[in-house]
Write an enzyme that holds these catalytic residues in place. Structure first.
Site, PDB file in Angstrom:
ATOM      1  N   LEU A  78       0.774  -1.370   0.040  1.00 11.96           N
ATOM      2  CA  LEU A  78      -0.101  -0.095  -0.078  1.00 11.96           C
ATOM      3  C   LEU A  78       0.891   1.251   0.060  1.00 11.96           C
ATOM      4  CD1 LEU A  78      -2.644   1.453  -0.005  1.00 11.96           C
ATOM      5  CD2 LEU A  78      -2.726   0.997   2.651  1.00 11.96           C
TER       6      LEU A  78
ATOM      7  N   TYR B 146      -3.859  -6.652  17.633  1.00 13.28           N
ATOM      8  CA  TYR B 146      -3.940  -5.522  16.559  1.00 13.28           C
ATOM      9  C   TYR B 146      -5.144  -4.731  16.620  1.00 13.28           C
ATOM     10  CZ  TYR B 146      -3.952  -3.960  11.731  1.00 13.28           C
ATOM     11  OH  TYR B 146      -4.010  -3.554  10.455  1.00 13.28           O
TER      12      TYR B 146
END
Length: 225
Positions: A14, A141
């Site tokens: 990304l 996370y």
């Protein structure tokens, strides 16, 4: 004068896609842990400059930031992800994700605030769908991404001259995603994920939004092909 953008984690996936989207309109600083990690994308884009630093080394980070004279866009893309249940995730993994996904972002932003204020800059934080909800196996996370969202909200409120955008993409077809799927024990199907280019386009669209609007949150969910 062309605006300057700093993209962390720009070496692949990304981050590299975001660099390609912003390159036609911005002078780029491409962040990566080592010079080697951003060498390919820096050569590809020609005029872009490498900005190698370990974001979790706060002394090295302060030294690297000292050489930035102007900044119009800051894209916090670098991050790490590990999956596992609460019972099976050691505290070291929690600490690692919090250091990389939250504290590195906090300190880089804090150090750059004078430059960001000078230009009424735009700060873009690549968050996650996990920053909006927590699923089984994703506790550590998700906790780091919830914290990242809280930081973005506080920054937006405290620094009204800045635009602060949280991007919440679903799963993206990247090398990191392949590692996650492997850890989950599933088969990898890229057609079920967002492409890096699509998420990068959303980042560019946020940055190019006219100044009379403030894009605060963008949520992207995969549309299986």
């Amino acid at each position: 004068m062309r605006p300057t953008a700093l993209i962390t984690g720009a070496g692949r996936g990304l981050g590299a896609a975001i660099a390609r989207e912003l390159a036609p309109t911005h002078d780029l600083l491409l962040g990566g842990r080592t010079p080697e990690s951003v060498r390919t994308i820096t050569k590809e884009l020609g005029s872009a400059r490498a900005w190698p630093v370990d974001l979790t080394d706060h002394d090295a980070l302060a030294e690297a930031v000292a050489h930035i004279d102007r900044l119009d866009v800051l894209v916090h893309n670098a991050g790490v992800a590990e999956v596992g249940t609460i019972a099976d995730t050691p505290i070291a993994a929690w600490r690692h994700m919090y250091e990389a996904n939250v504290l590195a972002v906090v300190e880089l932003t804090r150090l750059l605030l004078p430059r960001l204020r000078d230009t009424n800059a735009h700060v873009v934080l690549i968050n996650s769908g996990a920053g909006l909800r927590s699923n089984p196996g994703w506790s550590a996370y998700a906790a780091s991404k919830f914290a990242l969202r809280a930081f973005a909200d506080a920054l937006r409120a405290e620094e009204p001259s800045l635009r602060v955008t949280s991007i919440h993409p679903g799963r993206i077809d990247t090398d990191m995603q392949r590692a996650i799927v492997e850890a989950e024990g599933d088969d990898y199907d890229p057609d079920g994920f967002l492409t890096p280019g699509t998420v990068a386009w959303a980042v560019r669209n946020a940055v190019e939004t006219p100044r009379d609007a403030h894009p605060t949150e963008i949520v992207l969910r995969p549309n299986p092909r």
